[in-house]
Design an enzyme around this catalytic site. Structure first.
Site, PDB file in Angstrom:
ATOM      1  CB  ALA A 153     -35.818  72.094 -33.344  1.00  0.00           C
ATOM      2  N   GLY A 161     -33.727  72.856 -38.288  1.00  0.00           N
ATOM      3  CA  GLY A 161     -34.517  71.677 -38.651  1.00  0.00           C
ATOM      4  C   GLY A 161     -35.365  71.902 -39.895  1.00  0.00           C
ATOM      5  CD  GLU A 179     -31.001  69.460 -39.281  1.00  0.00           C
ATOM      6  OE1 GLU A 179     -31.614  70.027 -38.357  1.00  0.00           O
ATOM      7  OE2 GLU A 179     -30.178  68.549 -39.107  1.00  0.00           O
ATOM      8  CD  GLU A 197     -29.154  73.783 -36.643  1.00  0.00           C
ATOM      9  OE1 GLU A 197     -28.330  74.440 -37.328  1.00  0.00           O
ATOM     10  OE2 GLU A 197     -29.989  73.011 -37.153  1.00  0.00           O
TER      11      GLU A 197
END
Ligand code: CO8
Length: 256
Positions: A64, A107, A110, A130
């Site tokens: 992200a 992300g 993911e 993270e």
């Protein structure tokens, strides 16, 4: 028309390439909006049989966008249901291949795990880092990683935030195949063409059945597979595939 992704179509294969190289393809809201827009169109287009998601040599996506995340507070995250569009991408029914080179972190890892097949260059690096920036996986990583590699390995990756190379990712079952970096895109295209050469309704059913294994008890999963199996006898692809076999010819699933 897009600013953070590039799209292309060759035959029945569509490719979406993350294109924010200066930020290692960090996934901000604009990337999400644009990927969702493009992927939704390909999902609805019967002329497209497989979708490739990829990045560049250095990064699939480094997670992200931390600068954008850092502007949020609880109220803005909750009210906007931040990240929810990624669930809609995961739920699209078209078969998706992630072609991963370089970093697939947070992300990025993911999103790769949302795809049905992960092809990784031998230079790829995966991780859920993270925890290092005071957060946790946020678009399904804690669930998908655990289902893919088991609790012991998922805990190791998520609690330490350590990065793993393509070999370790392959050994633990996170990726489908490890490929020499300079062959990644050609293998991804070849694989996508193979998938796209089959009947779209059948590949959609097949991936739905495999995914059902994650969501159901064995008994319910088998029931779902059986329903799909019976249903595909309503598809012209079943007639064509079986008839072609018996007539000793190649099936033609995608006559337009
Ligand atoms: N967000 C924003 N910018 C980033 C990100 C990121 N995730 N990753 C890299 N960048 C930027 C850097 O800030 C830098 O910008 P600038 O040149 O303007 O300073 C540029 O990309 C190049 O990065 P580095 O200079 O750091 O390159 P290095 O080769 O030294 O390091 C690393 C590469 C190791 C990948 C390093 O950049 C890094 O650790 N990045 C962050 C990785 C990370 O923590 N990812 C997880 C983010 S949180 C997350 O993903 C939450 C998941 C929830 C849902 C996700 C929905 C999409």
């Amino acid at each position: 028309m897009y600013e953070t992704i590039e799209t292309s179509v060759e035959g029945r294969v569509a490719t979406i390439r993350f294109n924010r190289p200066k930020a290692l393809n960090a996934l901000n809201s604009q990337v999400l909006e644009e990927v969702l827009d493009a992927a939704t169109k390909y999902d609805a287009d019967p002329a497209i049989g497989c979708l490739i998601l990829t990045g560049n040599e250095r990064a699939f996506a480094a997670g992200a966008d931390i600068a954008e995340l850092n502007e949020q507070d609880y109220a803005s995250m909750y009210a906007s249901n931040f990240f929810t569009g990624w669930d809609r991408i995961a739920a699209l029914r078209i078969p998706k291949i992630a072609a991963v080179s370089g970093y697939a972190l947070g992300g990025g890892c993911e999103v790769a795990m949302m795809c049905d097949i992960i092809l990784a260059a031998d230079t790829a690096k995966f991780g859920q880092p993270e925890v290092k920036i005071g957060c946790i996986p946020g678009i399904g990583g804690s669930q998908r990683l655990t289902k893919l590699v088991g609790k012991a390995r998922a805990m190791d990756l998520i609690l330490t935030g350590r990065m793993i190379d393509a070999q370790e990712a392959y050994d633990m079952g996170l990726i489908s195949r490890k490929i020499p970096a300079d062959e990644l895109l050609s293998v991804a295209k070849e694989t996508a063409e193979t998938v796209a050469g089959y009947a779209r309704d059948i590949t959609m059913m097949a991936r739905a059945c495999v995914n059902a294994a994650d969501e159901n008890s064995l008994e319910n999963g088998i029931r779902f597979e059986r329903q799909m199996y019976h249903a595909l006898f309503g598809s012209p692809a079943q007639q064509e595939g079986m008839t072609a076999f018996l007539e000793k010819r190649k099936p033609n699933f995608n006559e337009q």
